[in-house]
Design a protein around this motif. Structure first.
Motif, PDB file in Angstrom:
ATOM      1  N   PHE A  11      44.597  36.103 -18.725  1.00  0.00           N
ATOM      2  CA  PHE A  11      45.903  35.586 -19.165  1.00  0.00           C
ATOM      3  C   PHE A  11      47.041  35.899 -18.154  1.00  0.00           C
ATOM      4  O   PHE A  11      47.926  35.183 -17.968  1.00  0.00           O
ATOM      5  CB  PHE A  11      46.280  35.999 -20.494  1.00  0.00           C
ATOM      6  CG  PHE A  11      47.422  35.588 -21.163  1.00  0.00           C
ATOM      7  CD1 PHE A  11      47.778  34.350 -21.449  1.00  0.00           C
ATOM      8  CD2 PHE A  11      48.437  36.686 -21.102  1.00  0.00           C
ATOM      9  CE1 PHE A  11      48.813  34.131 -22.015  1.00  0.00           C
ATOM     10  CE2 PHE A  11      49.647  36.246 -21.521  1.00  0.00           C
ATOM     11  CZ  PHE A  11      49.840  34.906 -21.957  1.00  0.00           C
ATOM     12  N   ALA A  12      47.066  37.200 -17.652  1.00  0.00           N
ATOM     13  CA  ALA A  12      48.034  37.941 -16.886  1.00  0.00           C
ATOM     14  C   ALA A  12      48.139  37.068 -15.613  1.00  0.00           C
ATOM     15  O   ALA A  12      49.340  36.880 -14.949  1.00  0.00           O
ATOM     16  CB  ALA A  12      47.759  39.198 -16.747  1.00  0.00           C
ATOM     17  N   PHE A  13      47.112  36.766 -15.008  1.00  0.00           N
ATOM     18  CA  PHE A  13      47.110  35.978 -13.754  1.00  0.00           C
ATOM     19  C   PHE A  13      47.054  34.432 -13.813  1.00  0.00           C
ATOM     20  O   PHE A  13      47.213  33.617 -12.688  1.00  0.00           O
ATOM     21  CB  PHE A  13      45.886  36.610 -12.814  1.00  0.00           C
ATOM     22  CG  PHE A  13      46.210  37.717 -12.061  1.00  0.00           C
ATOM     23  CD1 PHE A  13      47.140  37.939 -10.814  1.00  0.00           C
ATOM     24  CD2 PHE A  13      45.961  38.879 -12.767  1.00  0.00           C
ATOM     25  CE1 PHE A  13      47.215  39.039 -10.318  1.00  0.00           C
ATOM     26  CE2 PHE A  13      46.201  40.102 -12.005  1.00  0.00           C
ATOM     27  CZ  PHE A  13      46.765  40.365 -11.025  1.00  0.00           C
ATOM     28  N   LEU A  32      39.670  41.025  -7.968  1.00  0.00           N
ATOM     29  CA  LEU A  32      39.104  39.725  -8.096  1.00  0.00           C
ATOM     30  C   LEU A  32      39.904  38.703  -8.620  1.00  0.00           C
ATOM     31  O   LEU A  32      39.879  37.609  -7.906  1.00  0.00           O
ATOM     32  CB  LEU A  32      37.724  40.262  -8.790  1.00  0.00           C
ATOM     33  CG  LEU A  32      36.895  38.867  -8.923  1.00  0.00           C
ATOM     34  CD1 LEU A  32      36.269  38.451  -7.734  1.00  0.00           C
ATOM     35  CD2 LEU A  32      35.862  39.204  -9.991  1.00  0.00           C
ATOM     36  N   THR A  33      40.490  38.889  -9.801  1.00  0.00           N
ATOM     37  CA  THR A  33      41.339  37.880 -10.352  1.00  0.00           C
ATOM     38  C   THR A  33      42.407  37.536  -9.525  1.00  0.00           C
ATOM     39  O   THR A  33      42.854  36.257  -9.357  1.00  0.00           O
ATOM     40  CB  THR A  33      41.736  38.355 -11.801  1.00  0.00           C
ATOM     41  OG1 THR A  33      42.368  39.651 -11.596  1.00  0.00           O
ATOM     42  CG2 THR A  33      40.750  38.543 -12.689  1.00  0.00           C
ATOM     43  N   SER A  34      43.044  38.459  -8.576  1.00  0.00           N
ATOM     44  CA  SER A  34      44.175  37.925  -7.865  1.00  0.00           C
ATOM     45  C   SER A  34      43.657  37.252  -6.641  1.00  0.00           C
ATOM     46  O   SER A  34      44.078  35.977  -6.253  1.00  0.00           O
ATOM     47  CB  SER A  34      45.021  38.997  -7.261  1.00  0.00           C
ATOM     48  OG  SER A  34      43.883  39.887  -6.649  1.00  0.00           O
ATOM     49  N   LEU A  35      42.661  37.357  -6.322  1.00  0.00           N
ATOM     50  CA  LEU A  35      41.969  36.544  -5.114  1.00  0.00           C
ATOM     51  C   LEU A  35      41.393  35.316  -5.505  1.00  0.00           C
ATOM     52  O   LEU A  35      41.776  34.262  -4.810  1.00  0.00           O
ATOM     53  CB  LEU A  35      40.768  37.510  -4.490  1.00  0.00           C
ATOM     54  CG  LEU A  35      41.098  38.438  -3.498  1.00  0.00           C
ATOM     55  CD1 LEU A  35      39.759  39.465  -3.265  1.00  0.00           C
ATOM     56  CD2 LEU A  35      41.874  38.228  -2.531  1.00  0.00           C
ATOM     57  N   LEU A  36      40.745  35.067  -6.686  1.00  0.00           N
ATOM     58  CA  LEU A  36      40.333  33.959  -7.226  1.00  0.00           C
ATOM     59  C   LEU A  36      41.532  33.033  -7.590  1.00  0.00           C
ATOM     60  O   LEU A  36      41.582  31.878  -7.307  1.00  0.00           O
ATOM     61  CB  LEU A  36      39.454  34.200  -8.490  1.00  0.00           C
ATOM     62  CG  LEU A  36      38.164  34.883  -8.277  1.00  0.00           C
ATOM     63  CD1 LEU A  36      37.301  35.112  -9.782  1.00  0.00           C
ATOM     64  CD2 LEU A  36      37.325  33.940  -7.474  1.00  0.00           C
ATOM     65  N   THR A  37      42.638  33.939  -8.259  1.00  0.00           N
ATOM     66  CA  THR A  37      43.911  32.809  -8.253  1.00  0.00           C
ATOM     67  C   THR A  37      44.542  32.335  -7.200  1.00  0.00           C
ATOM     68  O   THR A  37      44.919  31.065  -7.249  1.00  0.00           O
ATOM     69  CB  THR A  37      44.770  33.720  -9.018  1.00  0.00           C
ATOM     70  OG1 THR A  37      44.288  34.282 -10.241  1.00  0.00           O
ATOM     71  CG2 THR A  37      46.142  32.934  -9.417  1.00  0.00           C
ATOM     72  N   TYR A  65      39.771  28.667 -13.627  1.00  0.00           N
ATOM     73  CA  TYR A  65      38.206  28.726 -13.034  1.00  0.00           C
ATOM     74  C   TYR A  65      37.444  27.516 -13.072  1.00  0.00           C
ATOM     75  O   TYR A  65      37.137  27.205 -12.143  1.00  0.00           O
ATOM     76  CB  TYR A  65      37.902  29.907 -13.602  1.00  0.00           C
ATOM     77  CG  TYR A  65      38.689  31.350 -13.620  1.00  0.00           C
ATOM     78  CD1 TYR A  65      38.971  32.003 -12.332  1.00  0.00           C
ATOM     79  CD2 TYR A  65      38.950  32.096 -14.711  1.00  0.00           C
ATOM     80  CE1 TYR A  65      40.236  32.870 -12.540  1.00  0.00           C
ATOM     81  CE2 TYR A  65      39.899  33.080 -14.869  1.00  0.00           C
ATOM     82  CZ  TYR A  65      40.238  33.545 -13.659  1.00  0.00           C
ATOM     83  OH  TYR A  65      41.003  34.767 -13.379  1.00  0.00           O
ATOM     84  N   ILE A  66      37.400  27.087 -14.492  1.00  0.00           N
ATOM     85  CA  ILE A  66      36.211  26.126 -14.742  1.00  0.00           C
ATOM     86  C   ILE A  66      36.832  24.835 -14.174  1.00  0.00           C
ATOM     87  O   ILE A  66      36.029  24.094 -13.462  1.00  0.00           O
ATOM     88  CB  ILE A  66      36.163  26.034 -16.133  1.00  0.00           C
ATOM     89  CG1 ILE A  66      35.768  27.240 -16.892  1.00  0.00           C
ATOM     90  CG2 ILE A  66      35.190  24.807 -16.493  1.00  0.00           C
ATOM     91  CD1 ILE A  66      35.441  27.293 -18.378  1.00  0.00           C
ATOM     92  N   GLY A  67      38.138  24.392 -14.141  1.00  0.00           N
ATOM     93  CA  GLY A  67      38.765  23.273 -13.704  1.00  0.00           C
ATOM     94  C   GLY A  67      38.556  23.130 -12.013  1.00  0.00           C
ATOM     95  O   GLY A  67      38.031  22.519 -11.683  1.00  0.00           O
ATOM     96  N   TYR A  93      33.498  30.005  -9.535  1.00  0.00           N
ATOM     97  CA  TYR A  93      34.312  29.871 -10.343  1.00  0.00           C
ATOM     98  C   TYR A  93      34.101  29.425 -11.601  1.00  0.00           C
ATOM     99  O   TYR A  93      34.829  30.000 -12.777  1.00  0.00           O
ATOM    100  CB  TYR A  93      35.441  28.739  -9.615  1.00  0.00           C
ATOM    101  CG  TYR A  93      36.352  29.357  -8.581  1.00  0.00           C
ATOM    102  CD1 TYR A  93      37.667  29.802  -9.308  1.00  0.00           C
ATOM    103  CD2 TYR A  93      36.259  29.406  -7.340  1.00  0.00           C
ATOM    104  CE1 TYR A  93      38.850  30.391  -8.463  1.00  0.00           C
ATOM    105  CE2 TYR A  93      37.085  30.049  -6.546  1.00  0.00           C
ATOM    106  CZ  TYR A  93      38.364  30.398  -7.100  1.00  0.00           C
ATOM    107  OH  TYR A  93      39.444  30.801  -6.390  1.00  0.00           O
ATOM    108  N   VAL A  94      33.038  28.206 -11.800  1.00  0.00           N
ATOM    109  CA  VAL A  94      32.671  27.855 -13.036  1.00  0.00           C
ATOM    110  C   VAL A  94      31.972  28.824 -14.011  1.00  0.00           C
ATOM    111  O   VAL A  94      32.640  28.962 -15.074  1.00  0.00           O
ATOM    112  CB  VAL A  94      31.741  26.655 -12.960  1.00  0.00           C
ATOM    113  CG1 VAL A  94      31.258  26.129 -14.388  1.00  0.00           C
ATOM    114  CG2 VAL A  94      32.557  25.537 -12.243  1.00  0.00           C
ATOM    115  N   CYS A  95      31.111  29.801 -13.341  1.00  0.00           N
ATOM    116  CA  CYS A  95      30.364  30.667 -14.188  1.00  0.00           C
ATOM    117  C   CYS A  95      31.334  31.880 -14.727  1.00  0.00           C
ATOM    118  O   CYS A  95      31.378  32.238 -15.859  1.00  0.00           O
ATOM    119  CB  CYS A  95      29.461  31.428 -13.207  1.00  0.00           C
ATOM    120  SG  CYS A  95      28.044  30.207 -12.752  1.00  0.00           S
TER     121      CYS A  95
END
Length: 612
Positions: A247-249, A90-95, A405-407, A594-596
């Motif tokens: 932090f890692a991604f 999930l974090t890789s896809l969101l990044t 995410y938030i930005g 993303y914001v949530c």
């Protein structure tokens, strides 16, 4: 908001001749038969160095991997086996999505950087919010990279005395870190970044090789299936692992610097960079996390290399390689921190509009002094303290959640606020106006940059379309989203009109976009009277000169003004606006997600600090 004019001269930082000044000496003869030298200053345009797709991917991958790769097994140990796999995906896809979303939104608004893109809908508050978080992330990374260098170098050299360890760090950083960080362009680091990527792959291979993950508890297929069924989610420490993964991604603070260093920075080429980068990072992260956690289980430490037997050659080599990667990762973090300093210290138009670091840093004294100041600020805590875990976690969690995410989510929602409000009205409300009832909801964002001039009649009356939708409206926090969208709609309209009224517009360093000249000219004719006189000129014609003009320029390698000037190559055709089509419900759902998710990641990091 910084002034659009260049600041007055100062005794230390002059407003800046943005080009290199070369002093030429000519031997001439006087009527008396004497010879003397005549000096003349010649200004030579300095061309910024660029990277190809592979070079940019290597720089971006180095920004992501860094030291976070060795903490991923610990993150899986905190989240659980199944939850860890899901969160890494999930974090890789969101990044990857957020990296493309940020650059596309900036192109849509004709902005050069993250902070100026946030300034359009949120004003100076958004501008400073992004800059502060960028500096927090970059400075925290600089400190931790130096601390890792001290630890790894001391182990390799067999230095145990703390005072001697500080001298080791000071000597290595002055010989390697500082010179690399003093370079002008990020493209100059593509070779060191490529080497760092190869080293990161080697470290992951050594972890997989040294970890007893194959023989651990007789890990046959049936035991692995049992592990998947039993070790799903560690609810008590899930937030801890999520904070480590965030932090890692996180790498959004360097996105515009890397995108601006790309040759022909089109949307398609930038998408290739992000996909290549995140695919490689995902593979490395998954291999390191799975092999490390399966091998050491509940005994997995924050740095997986600390689980390896220190007496083995593998552990010795792995620590040495990890220290070597810091030579490439520290300069990248320093580039980001220096970019923030450039924007804050040089409040002229070029610095404020972003993307002009290479021209502002042409003067070596300015570049060296800024880099030196940042180096001193990072080396002091790195030499004095041995454990900065909580400080680093706080910087990573707050800065990473806000930037990654938030930005991006808030920006997309605000920039396309008119379209969002229309979709909200069409789903939640019944419009009392006869015109609206007969024609449906009016879509106010139908152009590439300027929203449509059409608006709802003043006598429109809205009422909720049933109790269920009214409850859903408040449960989904739509009052907040609508407020953000309303502000964004107003600010983007003002920004678009301001672009049309500018006499000159800086070319986009991250790639030019076609803003539909005919539609924008029509919108300008329909807008209120302008402060300037003369013919109507659309923003697209101001953004970029005609590609048929050959503008003479001096060769960077030949500063002699008498040399024959070389014509510039014709500029490539403008690419379409990546956000020309009005966004759909799914696009806004992703932005709100993303914001949530960023808020959850923020609290996850705070919880992890409290539990530690």
């Amino acid at each position: 908001m910084p002034s659009p004019q260049e600041p007055p001269p100062s005794p230390f930082f002059r407003p800046a001749h943005l080009d290199t000044v070369v002093v030429e000496q000519t031997l001439i003869s006087t009527p008396q038969g004497r010879h003397r030298h005549k000096r003349k200053k010649v200004t030579v345009s300095v061309v910024e160095h660029k990277s190809g797709i592979l070079g940019c991917a290597a720089n971006m991958m180095t920004c992501i991997v860094g030291s976070g790769i060795v903490g991923l097994p610990y993150a899986m140990q905190q989240t659980g086996f199944v939850a860890g796999i899901g969160l890494i995906l999930l974090t890789s896809l969101l990044t990857e999505k957020s990296l493309r979303l940020l650059v596309e939104t900036a192109k849509h608004l004709h902005q050069q950087s993250y902070e100026t893109t946030a300034e359009v809908p949120f004003g100076i508050v958004g501008f400073r919010f992004i800059l502060i978080n960028m500096f927090v992330m970059a400075y925290g990374a600089m400190v931790t990279y130096l601390m890792i260098t001290k630890s790894c170098a001391s182990m390799i050299l067999g230095v145990e005395d703390e005072t001697y360890q500080q001298f080791v760090l000071l000597g290595i950083s002055l010989m390697v870190h500082f010179p690399l960080a003093s370079m002008r362009d990020m493209a100059d680091l593509e070779k060191t970044s490529g080497l760092a990527v190869a080293i990161d792959c080697t470290i992951v291979a050594l972890v997989a090789y040294s970890s007893p993950w194959i023989s651990m508890q007789g890990m046959e297929s049936n035991n692995l299936l049992q592990l998947i069924q039993t070790d799903t989610v560690h609810a008590g420490t899930l937030f801890v692992g999520l904070g480590v993964l965030s932090f890692a991604f996180e790498c959004q603070e360097a996105a515009f610097l890397v995108a601006g260093s790309l040759e022909t920075p089109t949307v398609a080429r930038w998408a290739r960079v992000t996909k290549m980068t995140l695919t490689a990072c995902l593979v490395l992260a998954m291999v390191c996390a799975l092999t490390g956690y399966l091998g050491f289980g509940d005994a997995t430490k924050g740095n997986i290399l600390d689980n390896l037997d220190p007496s083995t050659t593998t552990s010795f080599v792995a620590h040495g390689l990890l220290g070597a990667t810091m030579f490439a990762t520290y300069p990248l973090a320093s580039f980001v921190a220096r970019h923030v300093c450039v924007v804050l210290l040089f409040e002229g138009r070029r610095a404020h509009e972003g993307g002009s670091d290479s021209t502002i840093l042409n003067r070596p004294d300015r570049r060296i002094l800024l880099t030196l100041a940042l180096y001193i600020a990072a080396i002091v805590p790195a030499t004095v303290y041995t454990d900065m875990g909580k400080v680093l976690a706080l910087a990573g969690v707050i800065g990473g959640s806000c930037l990654a995410y938030i930005g991006p989510g808030m920006l997309f929602l605000a920039v396309h606020g008119g379209r969002f409000l229309d979709l909200v009205d069409g789903f939640f409300y019944v419009i009392g106006s006869a015109t609206a009832a007969s024609s449906g909801v009016v879509v106010s964002e139908t152009t590439t940059l300027l929203p449509s001039s059409s608006s709802e009649p003043a006598d429109d009356i809205k009422r909720f379309d049933g109790c269920f939708k009214q409850a859903l409206f408040y449960l989904g926090i739509f009052p907040l989203w609508c407020r953000i969208a309303e502000r964004g709609k107003k600010q983007v309209m003002a920004h678009a009109l301001a672009l049309l009224e500018k006499n000159t517009i800086e070319p986009l360093r991250i790639g030019e976009v076609d803003y539909s000249i005919e539609k924008m000219a029509k919108m300008e004719e329909e807008s209120p009277p302008k402060r300037h006189s003369g013919p109507v000129i659309s923003a697209a014609t101001l953004i970029r000169p005609s590609p048929n003009l050959d503008v003479p320029t001096l060769d960077n390698n030949s500063p002699n003004p008498n040399d024959k000037p070389k014509p510039r190559k014709a500029a490539p055709p403008l690419e379409p606006d990546p956000q020309e089509a009005p966004p759909s419900h799914i696009d806004f759902f992703i932005a709100i997600f993303y914001v949530c998710f960023g808020v959850i990641a923020l609290f996850a990091g705070l919880v992890s600090l409290g539990s530690g």
